[in-house]
Motif scaffolding. Structure first.
Motif, PDB file in Angstrom:
ATOM      1  N   MET A  61       0.834  -1.181   0.000  1.00  0.00           N
ATOM      2  CA  MET A  61       0.000   0.000   0.000  1.00  0.00           C
ATOM      3  C   MET A  61       0.875   1.239   0.000  1.00  0.00           C
ATOM      4  O   MET A  61       1.759   1.367   0.819  1.00  0.00           O
ATOM      5  CB  MET A  61      -0.849   0.002   1.278  1.00  0.00           C
ATOM      6  N   GLU A  62       0.636   2.125  -0.924  1.00  0.00           N
ATOM      7  CA  GLU A  62       1.374   3.384  -0.983  1.00  0.00           C
ATOM      8  C   GLU A  62       0.476   4.495  -0.443  1.00  0.00           C
ATOM      9  O   GLU A  62      -0.593   4.761  -0.988  1.00  0.00           O
ATOM     10  CB  GLU A  62       1.774   3.700  -2.427  1.00  0.00           C
ATOM     11  N   TYR A  63       0.896   5.131   0.642  1.00  0.00           N
ATOM     12  CA  TYR A  63       0.100   6.177   1.266  1.00  0.00           C
ATOM     13  C   TYR A  63       0.124   7.448   0.426  1.00  0.00           C
ATOM     14  O   TYR A  63       1.126   7.786  -0.190  1.00  0.00           O
ATOM     15  CB  TYR A  63       0.613   6.483   2.679  1.00  0.00           C
ATOM     16  N   ALA A  64      -1.000   8.150   0.424  1.00  0.00           N
ATOM     17  CA  ALA A  64      -1.093   9.413  -0.299  1.00  0.00           C
ATOM     18  C   ALA A  64      -0.373  10.501   0.494  1.00  0.00           C
ATOM     19  O   ALA A  64      -0.417  10.526   1.718  1.00  0.00           O
ATOM     20  CB  ALA A  64      -2.555   9.796  -0.501  1.00  0.00           C
ATOM     21  N   SER A  65       0.256  11.420  -0.207  1.00  0.00           N
ATOM     22  CA  SER A  65       0.989  12.498   0.454  1.00  0.00           C
ATOM     23  C   SER A  65       0.011  13.510   1.056  1.00  0.00           C
ATOM     24  O   SER A  65      -1.118  13.657   0.573  1.00  0.00           O
ATOM     25  CB  SER A  65       1.903  13.210  -0.544  1.00  0.00           C
ATOM     26  N   PRO A  66       0.443  14.231   2.092  1.00  0.00           N
ATOM     27  CA  PRO A  66      -0.417  15.267   2.678  1.00  0.00           C
ATOM     28  C   PRO A  66      -0.820  16.334   1.659  1.00  0.00           C
ATOM     29  O   PRO A  66      -1.952  16.815   1.678  1.00  0.00           O
ATOM     30  CB  PRO A  66       0.454  15.883   3.780  1.00  0.00           C
ATOM     31  N   ILE A  67       0.063  16.681   0.747  1.00  0.00           N
ATOM     32  CA  ILE A  67      -0.245  17.695  -0.264  1.00  0.00           C
ATOM     33  C   ILE A  67      -1.360  17.211  -1.181  1.00  0.00           C
ATOM     34  O   ILE A  67      -2.309  17.942  -1.472  1.00  0.00           O
ATOM     35  CB  ILE A  67       1.018  18.052  -1.084  1.00  0.00           C
ATOM     36  N   ARG A  68      -1.273  15.977  -1.635  1.00  0.00           N
ATOM     37  CA  ARG A  68      -2.305  15.410  -2.514  1.00  0.00           C
ATOM     38  C   ARG A  68      -3.645  15.372  -1.784  1.00  0.00           C
ATOM     39  O   ARG A  68      -4.690  15.659  -2.347  1.00  0.00           O
ATOM     40  CB  ARG A  68      -1.904  14.012  -2.973  1.00  0.00           C
ATOM     41  N   ARG A  69      -3.624  15.025  -0.486  1.00  0.00           N
ATOM     42  CA  ARG A  69      -4.860  14.981   0.304  1.00  0.00           C
ATOM     43  C   ARG A  69      -5.458  16.374   0.463  1.00  0.00           C
ATOM     44  O   ARG A  69      -6.669  16.549   0.368  1.00  0.00           O
ATOM     45  CB  ARG A  69      -4.576  14.377   1.674  1.00  0.00           C
ATOM     46  N   MET A  70      -4.625  17.382   0.704  1.00  0.00           N
ATOM     47  CA  MET A  70      -5.135  18.750   0.848  1.00  0.00           C
ATOM     48  C   MET A  70      -5.728  19.249  -0.469  1.00  0.00           C
ATOM     49  O   MET A  70      -6.770  19.904  -0.470  1.00  0.00           O
ATOM     50  CB  MET A  70      -4.024  19.678   1.328  1.00  0.00           C
ATOM     51  N   PHE A  71      -5.073  18.929  -1.603  1.00  0.00           N
ATOM     52  CA  PHE A  71      -5.616  19.319  -2.898  1.00  0.00           C
ATOM     53  C   PHE A  71      -6.956  18.641  -3.159  1.00  0.00           C
ATOM     54  O   PHE A  71      -7.858  19.244  -3.745  1.00  0.00           O
ATOM     55  CB  PHE A  71      -4.636  19.018  -4.034  1.00  0.00           C
ATOM     56  N   ALA A  72      -7.118  17.388  -2.740  1.00  0.00           N
ATOM     57  CA  ALA A  72      -8.396  16.689  -2.913  1.00  0.00           C
ATOM     58  C   ALA A  72      -9.501  17.391  -2.133  1.00  0.00           C
ATOM     59  O   ALA A  72     -10.620  17.562  -2.631  1.00  0.00           O
ATOM     60  CB  ALA A  72      -8.279  15.237  -2.465  1.00  0.00           C
ATOM     61  N   THR A  73      -9.198  17.854  -0.922  1.00  0.00           N
ATOM     62  CA  THR A  73     -10.185  18.577  -0.121  1.00  0.00           C
ATOM     63  C   THR A  73     -10.545  19.905  -0.771  1.00  0.00           C
ATOM     64  O   THR A  73     -11.726  20.273  -0.849  1.00  0.00           O
ATOM     65  CB  THR A  73      -9.643  18.809   1.305  1.00  0.00           C
ATOM     66  N   ILE A  74      -9.552  20.619  -1.258  1.00  0.00           N
ATOM     67  CA  ILE A  74      -9.809  21.892  -1.938  1.00  0.00           C
ATOM     68  C   ILE A  74     -10.622  21.650  -3.202  1.00  0.00           C
ATOM     69  O   ILE A  74     -11.591  22.359  -3.491  1.00  0.00           O
ATOM     70  CB  ILE A  74      -8.482  22.616  -2.256  1.00  0.00           C
ATOM     71  N   LEU A  75     -10.259  20.623  -3.969  1.00  0.00           N
ATOM     72  CA  LEU A  75     -10.976  20.285  -5.192  1.00  0.00           C
ATOM     73  C   LEU A  75     -12.420  19.911  -4.886  1.00  0.00           C
ATOM     74  O   LEU A  75     -13.331  20.283  -5.625  1.00  0.00           O
ATOM     75  CB  LEU A  75     -10.248  19.148  -5.912  1.00  0.00           C
ATOM     76  N   ASP A  76     -12.656  19.186  -3.794  1.00  0.00           N
ATOM     77  CA  ASP A  76     -14.022  18.854  -3.387  1.00  0.00           C
ATOM     78  C   ASP A  76     -14.840  20.120  -3.153  1.00  0.00           C
ATOM     79  O   ASP A  76     -16.002  20.205  -3.558  1.00  0.00           O
ATOM     80  CB  ASP A  76     -14.032  17.984  -2.129  1.00  0.00           C
ATOM     81  N   GLY A  77     -14.257  21.111  -2.505  1.00  0.00           N
ATOM     82  CA  GLY A  77     -14.958  22.368  -2.255  1.00  0.00           C
ATOM     83  C   GLY A  77     -15.306  23.100  -3.535  1.00  0.00           C
ATOM     84  O   GLY A  77     -16.419  23.618  -3.701  1.00  0.00           O
ATOM     85  N   ILE A  78     -14.359  23.138  -4.466  1.00  0.00           N
ATOM     86  CA  ILE A  78     -14.596  23.809  -5.747  1.00  0.00           C
ATOM     87  C   ILE A  78     -15.670  23.073  -6.543  1.00  0.00           C
ATOM     88  O   ILE A  78     -16.602  23.684  -7.080  1.00  0.00           O
ATOM     89  CB  ILE A  78     -13.282  23.910  -6.548  1.00  0.00           C
ATOM     90  N   LEU A  79     -15.554  21.742  -6.605  1.00  0.00           N
ATOM     91  CA  LEU A  79     -16.533  20.949  -7.358  1.00  0.00           C
ATOM     92  C   LEU A  79     -17.930  21.049  -6.757  1.00  0.00           C
ATOM     93  O   LEU A  79     -18.929  21.003  -7.480  1.00  0.00           O
ATOM     94  CB  LEU A  79     -16.092  19.483  -7.409  1.00  0.00           C
ATOM     95  N   PHE A  80     -17.999  21.182  -5.450  1.00  0.00           N
ATOM     96  CA  PHE A  80     -19.280  21.304  -4.756  1.00  0.00           C
ATOM     97  C   PHE A  80     -20.084  22.461  -5.344  1.00  0.00           C
ATOM     98  O   PHE A  80     -21.274  22.330  -5.613  1.00  0.00           O
ATOM     99  CB  PHE A  80     -19.034  21.511  -3.256  1.00  0.00           C
ATOM    100  N   PHE A  81     -19.434  23.591  -5.567  1.00  0.00           N
ATOM    101  CA  PHE A  81     -20.134  24.759  -6.105  1.00  0.00           C
ATOM    102  C   PHE A  81     -20.259  24.725  -7.632  1.00  0.00           C
ATOM    103  O   PHE A  81     -21.260  25.161  -8.187  1.00  0.00           O
ATOM    104  CB  PHE A  81     -19.458  26.042  -5.641  1.00  0.00           C
ATOM    105  N   LEU A  82     -19.246  24.192  -8.318  1.00  0.00           N
ATOM    106  CA  LEU A  82     -19.304  24.148  -9.777  1.00  0.00           C
ATOM    107  C   LEU A  82     -20.404  23.223 -10.294  1.00  0.00           C
ATOM    108  O   LEU A  82     -20.947  23.447 -11.368  1.00  0.00           O
ATOM    109  CB  LEU A  82     -17.955  23.708 -10.356  1.00  0.00           C
ATOM    110  N   THR A  83     -20.708  22.182  -9.565  1.00  0.00           N
ATOM    111  CA  THR A  83     -21.733  21.233  -9.999  1.00  0.00           C
ATOM    112  C   THR A  83     -23.093  21.585  -9.421  1.00  0.00           C
ATOM    113  O   THR A  83     -24.009  20.763  -9.427  1.00  0.00           O
ATOM    114  CB  THR A  83     -21.358  19.796  -9.599  1.00  0.00           C
ATOM    115  N   LEU A  84     -23.213  22.788  -8.904  1.00  0.00           N
ATOM    116  CA  LEU A  84     -24.470  23.294  -8.359  1.00  0.00           C
ATOM    117  C   LEU A  84     -25.006  22.435  -7.210  1.00  0.00           C
ATOM    118  O   LEU A  84     -26.188  22.190  -7.085  1.00  0.00           O
ATOM    119  CB  LEU A  84     -25.525  23.440  -9.464  1.00  0.00           C
ATOM    120  N   ILE A  85     -24.136  21.944  -6.415  1.00  0.00           N
ATOM    121  CA  ILE A  85     -24.392  21.207  -5.178  1.00  0.00           C
ATOM    122  C   ILE A  85     -25.090  19.868  -5.431  1.00  0.00           C
ATOM    123  O   ILE A  85     -24.601  18.839  -4.989  1.00  0.00           O
ATOM    124  CB  ILE A  85     -25.143  22.072  -4.148  1.00  0.00           C
TER     125      ILE A  85
END
Length: 115
Positions: free
Chosen positions: A1-25
């Motif tokens: 198992m290769e663990y995801a880096s903290p940077i990749r995890r933070m970008f996923a959280t930020i991307l989730d926030g952006i997608l939340f609004f772009l897809t009209l919730i």
């Protein structure tokens, strides 16, 4: 198992926030419910990472749901967001956040191909 880096995890959280609004919730919630069973959120899916049980078993819908709800609650408080960021950066090589600890999961790079 290769663990995801903290940077990749933070970008996923930020991307989730952006997608939340772009897809009209509504679109985001539907997408979220579809990929949740794989241990992913839309942001995690796009960045090729997913949550799995710490013993290597699949994260599953229930585990991932609990993990994400805890994350949203913790991040709604500024202190919770910073505590999560600190845990990701200074923890051991698993880079487990507060929500990972409560759900007994780790975030790994997605090695299985899902069509």
């Amino acid at each position: 198992m290769e663990y995801a880096s903290p940077i990749r995890r933070m970008f996923a959280t930020i991307l989730d926030g952006i997608l939340f609004f772009l897809t009209l919730i509504i679109g985001y919630i539907i997408w979220w419910l579809i990929v949740l069973g794989r241990g992913q959120t839309p942001g995690k899916q796009l960045l090729g990472i997913r949550a799995v049980k710490r013993d290597g078993g699949p994260g599953g819908w229930g585990t991932t749901f609990v993990r994400e709800v805890v994350k949203v609650v913790a991040h709604s408080f500024v202190i919770g967001f910073f505590a999560d960021a600190i845990l990701l950066l200074i923890d051991d090589d698993e880079h487990r956040s507060l929500s990972d600890r409560l759900a007994d999961t780790v975030i790994v790079r997605n090695t299985q191909r899902i069509v």
